[in-house]
Design a protein around this motif. Structure first.
Motif, PDB file in Angstrom:
ATOM      1  N   VAL A 183       0.818  -1.212   0.000  1.00  0.00           N
ATOM      2  CA  VAL A 183       0.000   0.000   0.000  1.00  0.00           C
ATOM      3  C   VAL A 183       0.851   1.261   0.000  1.00  0.00           C
ATOM      4  CG1 VAL A 183      -1.704   1.369   1.286  1.00  0.00           C
ATOM      5  CG2 VAL A 183      -1.933  -1.126   1.180  1.00  0.00           C
ATOM      6  N   TYR A 184       0.505   2.182  -0.894  1.00  0.00           N
ATOM      7  CA  TYR A 184       0.965   3.567  -0.852  1.00  0.00           C
ATOM      8  C   TYR A 184      -0.258   4.398  -0.497  1.00  0.00           C
ATOM      9  CZ  TYR A 184       3.118   7.975  -2.555  1.00  0.00           C
ATOM     10  OH  TYR A 184       3.630   9.248  -2.662  1.00  0.00           O
ATOM     11  N   ILE A 196       4.604  -4.035   2.483  1.00  0.00           N
ATOM     12  CA  ILE A 196       5.326  -2.801   2.212  1.00  0.00           C
ATOM     13  C   ILE A 196       4.318  -1.666   2.242  1.00  0.00           C
ATOM     14  CG2 ILE A 196       6.653  -1.532   0.482  1.00  0.00           C
ATOM     15  CD1 ILE A 196       8.139  -3.843   1.906  1.00  0.00           C
ATOM     16  N   PHE A 197       4.663  -0.624   2.987  1.00  0.00           N
ATOM     17  CA  PHE A 197       3.763   0.527   3.123  1.00  0.00           C
ATOM     18  C   PHE A 197       4.565   1.806   2.957  1.00  0.00           C
ATOM     19  CE2 PHE A 197       1.511   3.898   5.212  1.00  0.00           C
ATOM     20  CZ  PHE A 197       0.173   3.642   4.948  1.00  0.00           C
ATOM     21  N   GLN A 198       4.041   2.697   2.138  1.00  0.00           N
ATOM     22  CA  GLN A 198       4.640   4.020   1.957  1.00  0.00           C
ATOM     23  C   GLN A 198       3.572   5.080   2.192  1.00  0.00           C
ATOM     24  OE1 GLN A 198       7.556   5.541   1.766  1.00  0.00           O
ATOM     25  NE2 GLN A 198       8.107   5.887  -0.376  1.00  0.00           N
ATOM     26  N   PHE A 251       8.831   3.336  -3.341  1.00  0.00           N
ATOM     27  CA  PHE A 251       7.785   2.350  -3.048  1.00  0.00           C
ATOM     28  C   PHE A 251       7.951   1.114  -3.929  1.00  0.00           C
ATOM     29  CE2 PHE A 251       3.189   1.107  -3.901  1.00  0.00           C
ATOM     30  CZ  PHE A 251       3.032   0.394  -2.724  1.00  0.00           C
ATOM     31  N   LEU A 252       8.133   1.304  -5.227  1.00  0.00           N
ATOM     32  CA  LEU A 252       8.290   0.168  -6.135  1.00  0.00           C
ATOM     33  C   LEU A 252       9.566  -0.616  -5.834  1.00  0.00           C
ATOM     34  CD1 LEU A 252       7.266   1.781  -9.558  1.00  0.00           C
ATOM     35  CD2 LEU A 252       5.822   0.512  -7.946  1.00  0.00           C
ATOM     36  N   ALA A 256      11.925  -1.791   4.200  1.00  0.00           N
ATOM     37  CA  ALA A 256      11.020  -0.702   4.558  1.00  0.00           C
ATOM     38  C   ALA A 256      11.205   0.513   3.661  1.00  0.00           C
ATOM     39  CB  ALA A 256      11.242  -0.310   6.018  1.00  0.00           C
ATOM     40  N   CYS A 257      10.094   1.171   3.332  1.00  0.00           N
ATOM     41  CA  CYS A 257      10.127   2.421   2.581  1.00  0.00           C
ATOM     42  C   CYS A 257      10.641   3.554   3.465  1.00  0.00           C
ATOM     43  CB  CYS A 257       8.721   2.762   2.077  1.00  0.00           C
ATOM     44  SG  CYS A 257       8.079   1.646   0.823  1.00  0.00           S
ATOM     45  N   ILE A 258      10.877   4.678   2.848  1.00  0.00           N
ATOM     46  CA  ILE A 258      11.388   5.828   3.586  1.00  0.00           C
ATOM     47  C   ILE A 258      10.328   6.449   4.500  1.00  0.00           C
ATOM     48  CG2 ILE A 258      10.874   7.560   1.804  1.00  0.00           C
ATOM     49  CD1 ILE A 258      13.668   8.803   2.546  1.00  0.00           C
ATOM     50  N   SER A 259       9.036   6.243   4.200  1.00  0.00           N
ATOM     51  CA  SER A 259       7.956   6.788   5.029  1.00  0.00           C
ATOM     52  C   SER A 259       7.006   5.671   5.465  1.00  0.00           C
ATOM     53  CB  SER A 259       7.185   7.864   4.262  1.00  0.00           C
ATOM     54  OG  SER A 259       7.993   8.977   3.993  1.00  0.00           O
TER      55      SER A 259
END
Length: 447
Positions: free
Chosen positions: A153-154, A179-181, A379-380, A388-391
């Protein structure tokens, strides 16, 4: 199981997230994957911000938007009918089809599927991830349902509308190993990253003050306040969803919905996830937060169209006696003030007490933070690497927590003592109850 198998299949690839050493941990693992394998995306929420994100992902290789969803077929946001860009399901399908046709150099085949109910979109086995750009009151519900369906999810900021929703979201992310951004794009901007590294490398000395400047809220209605019948192409009851159904008016719908607490948190919650998010990053409190929060000098617009503050200040104290103000009275952006200097950063600008710090080639020191220069690509990349994403969800939940606490402080009329480790208001049962409330309209729920 089919979605978990898909997640394992997507687990590793040549894509990289650009971590600083030791800064992030692995979330999942899987089999080797060809760099030609495509990530299929669904987009939920097709207003202005949804269109911005569509443009971001259309520019990136290795993904394809295959489905879109909105409860509105066609609208022009806050503009008069027929004026400006058209939003909604029908224009979104046309926009995406035309973009892919241009890329392929051939006539479009109309391959994008549209939905008015997001639950139909997330049931699709061929969709790997969803991009959520709905109004705030839908963030948690769409996110948790998507995570449970096996999607990454973004989701746009603020990560959730209500405090406890945020806790449930980051817990579900961990449960699903997803994965979540969060769409807090300033973390993928070089100037904000440099300001953070200036602070983290000790160039400011001992930081004692933080000034977070946010825009004013709505002092008066931003559109037509006449109560009207919802447009026929809009499913207004579904748009209200888990929140109360207020009488439809343009002043409280497209673009201006955040003025009422039923649907958003005002300009305060719209912007705190930007500049206070960078403040938390700089103070290295991404998994923590303030020790106290107090709402002061809040004023509200007259009438009942909006109930979010036009003027507002939050006084926060962090470990070590660091005093933070989040206020319309501060210069918009973030200023960090220490014993040896200061740095100010906002979109497109970095200023500092030392001229060298503001030079593009200046290197603050050995301490490096997570580096991303493209939020959507990050995200991709992380979908492929399972890092982990940056956010991530908990980080951005905690960066907006002072805003949630501010609303409670204003309601009860007193300063709140905050146990950031356990996310609990200390010694105030009335405030604690208000903070944890989730009163969804039936039949909607988060369970």
């Amino acid at each position: 199981m089919h979605q978990q198998n898909r997640r394992s299949f997507l687990a590793t690839s040549a894509g990289a997230c650009g971590f600083a050493a030791g800064l992030a941990s692995s979330i999942g693992s899987g089999n080797e994957r060809s760099s030609n394998d495509r990530i299929n995306l669904g987009v939920i929420g097709l207003g202005s911000r949804g269109y911005n994100l569509i443009d971001e992902f259309l520019r990136l290789d290795g993904c394809r938007i295959v489905a879109v969803c909105d409860v509105d077929e066609f609208h022009h946001r806050d503009r008069a009918w027929g004026k400006g860009i058209a939003f909604g399901r029908i224009p979104a399908m046309k926009k995406i089809d035309q973009a892919y046709a241009k890329q392929a150099g051939k006539v479009t085949q109309g391959g994008i599927k549209s939905y008015s109910d997001y639950r139909e979109l997330i049931r699709r086995d061929d969709i790997d991830a969803v991009v959520i750009a709905t109004p705030d009151h839908w963030h948690a519900k769409c996110t948790i349902d998507s995570l449970a369906a096996g999607k990454d999810v973004y989701c746009e900021k603020p990560v959730t509308h209500l405090f406890h929703e945020g806790q449930l979201v980051y817990q579900e992310v961990a449960k699903q190993k997803a994965i979540f951004q969060t769409g807090s794009q300033q973390r993928s901007d070089e100037k904000f990253r440099r300001a953070v590294e200036i602070a983290r490398n000790g160039l400011l000395g001992e930081i004692h003050a933080v000034e977070v400047g946010l825009p004013m809220g709505y002092e008066k209605p931003q559109g037509d306040t006449a109560v009207a019948k919802p447009p026929k192409q809009l499913d207004y009851d579904f748009w209200c969803g888990p929140s109360e159904v207020l009488p439809y008016m343009r002043a409280r719908h497209h673009r201006w919905w955040r003025g009422h607490r039923a649907y958003g948190g005002g300009v305060l919650m719209d912007w705190i996830g930007h500049h206070n998010d960078i403040a938390h990053w700089a103070l290295d409190v991404d998994q923590s937060g303030p020790e106290s929060v107090e709402a002061v000098d809040w004023t509200f617009p007259e009438g009942d169209v909006y109930n979010t503050p036009a003027n507002y200040t939050l006084r926060c104290e962090y470990e070590g006696g660091i005093q933070s103000s989040i206020s319309v009275n501060n210069r918009q952006g973030l200023k960090l003030i220490g014993s040896d200097g200061w740095v100010f950063v906002t979109r497109g600008k970095l200023e500092s007490s030392h001229a060298d710090w503001s030079k593009p080639d200046f290197v603050p020191g050995r301490v490096k933070v997570y580096a991303s220069d493209n939020h959507a690509k990050n995200f991709l990349d992380c979908i492929r690497s399972r890092e982990a994403c940056i956010s991530p969800a908990q980080t951005t939940h905690r960066s907006i927590t002072p805003g949630h606490l501010g609303y409670v402080s204003n309601a009860v009329g007193r300063k709140l003592k905050w146990d950031a480790t356990n996310e609990l208001i200390v010694g105030d049962d009335e405030a604690s109850k208000l903070l944890m409330e989730i009163n969804y309209r039936q039949p909607w729920s988060l369970t």
